[in-house]
Design a protein around this motif. Structure first.
Motif, short mmCIF file in Angstrom:
data_model
loop_
_atom_site.label_atom_id
_atom_site.label_comp_id
_atom_site.label_asym_id
_atom_site.label_seq_id
_atom_site.Cartn_x
_atom_site.Cartn_y
_atom_site.Cartn_z
N GLY A 9 0.86 -1.19 0.00
CA GLY A 9 0.00 0.00 0.00
C GLY A 9 0.89 1.23 0.00
N GLU A 11 1.52 5.48 0.36
CA GLU A 11 1.07 6.81 0.77
C GLU A 11 1.90 7.80 -0.05
N VAL A 156 -3.65 8.03 0.13
CA VAL A 156 -3.41 6.73 0.77
C VAL A 156 -4.13 5.65 -0.03
N SER A 157 -3.38 4.65 -0.46
CA SER A 157 -4.01 3.58 -1.25
C SER A 157 -4.47 2.45 -0.34
N GLU A 158 -5.36 1.65 -0.82
CA GLU A 158 -5.68 0.37 -0.19
C GLU A 158 -4.48 -0.56 -0.40
N PRO A 159 -4.34 -1.59 0.45
CA PRO A 159 -3.22 -2.52 0.25
C PRO A 159 -3.52 -3.46 -0.91
N ASN A 198 4.41 0.86 2.05
CA ASN A 198 4.08 -0.13 3.09
C ASN A 198 4.12 -1.51 2.45
N VAL A 199 4.92 -2.39 3.05
CA VAL A 199 5.11 -3.71 2.45
C VAL A 199 4.94 -4.79 3.51
N SER A 200 4.20 -5.83 3.17
CA SER A 200 4.17 -7.03 4.00
C SER A 200 4.14 -8.24 3.07
N ARG A 212 3.53 -5.30 8.53
CA ARG A 212 4.17 -4.50 7.47
C ARG A 212 5.27 -3.61 8.00
N GLU A 214 7.14 0.23 6.83
CA GLU A 214 6.86 1.41 6.01
C GLU A 214 8.19 2.06 5.67
N LYS A 265 7.46 1.64 14.72
CA LYS A 265 6.26 2.27 14.17
C LYS A 265 5.55 3.10 15.23
P1 ADP Z 1 -0.82 4.50 9.20
O1 ADP Z 1 -1.80 5.59 9.40
O2 ADP Z 1 -0.31 3.92 10.44
O3 ADP Z 1 0.26 4.86 8.25
P2 ADP Z 1 -2.79 3.12 7.59
O4 ADP Z 1 -3.71 2.06 8.09
O5 ADP Z 1 -3.36 4.44 7.25
O6 ADP Z 1 -1.61 3.25 8.60
O7 ADP Z 1 -2.09 2.53 6.31
C1 ADP Z 1 -1.13 3.21 5.61
C2 ADP Z 1 -0.84 2.46 4.34
O8 ADP Z 1 -0.39 1.14 4.60
C3 ADP Z 1 -2.04 2.28 3.44
O9 ADP Z 1 -1.63 2.58 2.11
C4 ADP Z 1 -2.41 0.83 3.58
O10 ADP Z 1 -2.96 0.32 2.39
C5 ADP Z 1 -1.08 0.20 3.84
N1 ADP Z 1 -1.14 -1.02 4.63
C6 ADP Z 1 -1.83 -1.22 5.78
N2 ADP Z 1 -1.60 -2.48 6.24
C7 ADP Z 1 -0.76 -3.09 5.36
C8 ADP Z 1 -0.16 -4.38 5.30
N3 ADP Z 1 -0.35 -5.31 6.26
N4 ADP Z 1 0.66 -4.64 4.27
C9 ADP Z 1 0.88 -3.73 3.33
N5 ADP Z 1 0.35 -2.49 3.34
C10 ADP Z 1 -0.46 -2.17 4.34
#
Ligand code: ADP
Ligand code: MG
Length: 478
Positions: A9, A11, A156-159, A198-200, A212, A214, A265
């Motif tokens: 995902g 940002e 912010v993208s979806e994962p 963000n990578v998992s 994940r 970041e 984090k």
């Molecule tokens: P934060 O506010 O802590 O940065 P968010 O939930 O807003 O966390 O997510 C930020 C970014 O991380 C989004 O683009 C989301 O799609 C991505 N993301 C959330 N969980 C995962 C995951 N387990 N693996 C990969 N990307 C993720």
């Protein structure tokens, strides 16, 4: 062996191309002397009040409309509190609970053909921080606050992405959209467009997401790709070794091509978000949204489908030619100016021209071969003056500044040989020089035909008209 699947995902922080800052009248121009463009509001001096920049709101709405998102009729600014030398107020004004844009989507082209829809969770308005400068000072850190208060949207993208390649395709699409809309210059060297990845990883088929990391502040497509690939490999290695992934923020080291832990984090509650009491909610009337919708320019995907319909291009070419407004305009100007087919024009722009631009790392607006020069070159292929193969040499010479197509064809003596008797001489010569191959052909080995064509072309230094060479050879050999 376990099969792993990566989940990504992004940002993306996009600097908006407003004249002045998001809450003050200071200039946002890049490259000024340090600390000459930070006013009392940007510094958070006592007694000042922020005033929201209308233009920044309009730009955020444009982005939301361009990605089929919902525009919040009421959104609010919050204070995100943290301490850092480049953040003089001790908090960043951002949007938290009620962002201005929610629930958008866009389509990316996949490598093995086909498309995929990537969800956009939200895009919110916020101010940028200043910059800490480490390089020019021995054992000291300089702080430049010119950037403090520059308007950003954080997208912010979806994962939804499953590989570094998909992430890059998504990022490039966003880049293309913001530049089409004219809401950002997208200049990555200057930091106007940067990304946290963000990578998992998880086992293939598993529903729940893995832990994940970041990786922050990636400012080139190449770095994003490398950082993601590095993280995927690193995480898989840790897990296969029986270890666990720590949720943390990492930094990419471009010189080594690796990511390194930066800090554990932080969580939302670490920031003590609360609504900024100095700012009113942003209320956007439906009329304003409609007015902005009316003014939206043609977007990349719309341009691509128009190119398919209007010029009979395939999706791949149409998408490549819609990468930026400038590339699309170059294509349409060339089509206007030449007798060659649009498909031919597309091939040259996507192939030869793009290759040369990439090699010299320049933008199409800086191309030494203008659209009218390319159009003229294609006309010379079309009217039979030169072959497509020689045209590539002419293109290289135009690129190197040797003049336009006609000048080069003239000065280098590249005009195609179409005189039948002249070609006949060449053909006879080749048949005479290669009696063994002639024997082979006559005894049924058709494949040698290509050899003869090659020899004649070589003898003519590539200038013989290939069609005529083919038919003359056939005649003579039969
Ligand atoms: P934060 O506010 O802590 O940065 P968010 O939930 O807003 O966390 O997510 C930020 C970014 O991380 C989004 O683009 C989301 O799609 C991505 N993301 C959330 N969980 C995962 C995951 N387990 N693996 C990969 N990307 C993720
Ligand atoms: Mg985040």
């Amino acid at each position: 062996m376990t099969r792993w699947e990566a989940v990504i995902g992004l940002e993306i922080h996009v600097q908006l191309a407003t004249q002045s800052k998001i809450f003050s009248a200071a200039s946002t121009a890049f490259g000024a002397e340090p600390n000459t463009q930070a006013c009392a509001v940007d510094l958070g001096l006592p007694g000042v009040l922020p005033v929201l920049n209308h233009e920044a709101v309009r730009m955020a709405v444009m982005f939301g409309l361009a990605t089929d998102a919902a525009i919040a009729q009421r959104s609010i600014f919050a204070r995100k509190n943290y301490f850092y030398p480049d953040l003089p107020k001790g908090y960043q004004i951002s949007q938290y609970e009620l962002p201005i844009v929610e629930g958008g989507q866009l389509e990316i082209a996949l490598q093995d053909k086909g498309h995929k829809v990537i969800g956009i969770t939200r895009a919110h308005l916020e101010e940028d921080a200043g910059k800490s400068l480490h390089e020019e000072f021995d054992d000291l850190t300089g702080v430049d606050l010119n950037r403090a208060g520059t308007p950003l949207i954080e997208i912010v993208s979806e994962p939804d992405m499953r590989s570094a390649k998909e992430a890059i395709a998504y990022m490039k699409k966003i880049h293309s959209i913001v530049r089409y809309l004219g809401i950002s210059d997208g200049n990555m060297q200057e930091g106007s467009f940067r990304c946290d990845a963000n990578v998992s990883v998880r086992q293939a088929g598993q529903e729940t997401l893995g832990t994940r990391t970041e990786t922050k502040n990636l400012n080139s497509f190449r770095f994003v790709e490398r950082a993601i690939d590095f993280e995927i490999d690193r995480q898989i290695a840790v897990l296969e070794d029986g270890g666990e992934i720590v949720q943390e923020t990492r930094l990419y080291d471009a010189s080594k091509g690796i990511t390194r832990p930066m800090r554990s984090k932080e969580h939302a509650n670490d920031y003590r978000y609360f609504p900024d009491p100095d700012l009113l909610p942003v209320v956007i009337e439906p009329e304003m949204i409609e007015a902005i919708r009316q003014q939206l320019p043609e977007l990349p995907s719309e341009k691509a489908s128009r190119f398919c319909k209007q010029y009979g291009l395939d999706t791949h070419d149409a998408e490549n030619l819609s990468i930026s407004r400038e590339v699309g305009e170059y294509f349409e100007r060339t089509v206007q100016d030449t007798d060659a087919e649009a498909k031919q024009v597309a091939n040259w722009i996507v192939g030869e021209l793009t290759g040369a631009l990439n090699q010299d790392n320049i933008d199409i607006t800086e191309s030494p071969v203008s659209s009218s020069m390319l159009a003229c070159l294609l006309d010379r292929i079309e009217d039979g003056t030169i072959s497509g193969k020689i045209a590539k040499d002419v293109f290289r010479l135009m690129w190197m500044g040797e003049g336009d197509a006609d000048q080069i064809i003239e000065s280098q003596g590249l005009t195609q040989i179409t005189d039948g008797s002249e070609i006949e001489k060449l053909v006879d010569q080749v048949l005479q020089d290669n009696p063994a191959q002639v024997e082979q052909f006559r005894s049924g080995k058709d494949k040698v035909f290509g050899f003869f064509v090659g020899q004649v072309m070589k003898l003519s230094k590539g200038k013989a008209n290939p069609k005529q060479v083919n038919s003359l050879l056939r005649q003579k050999l039969q």
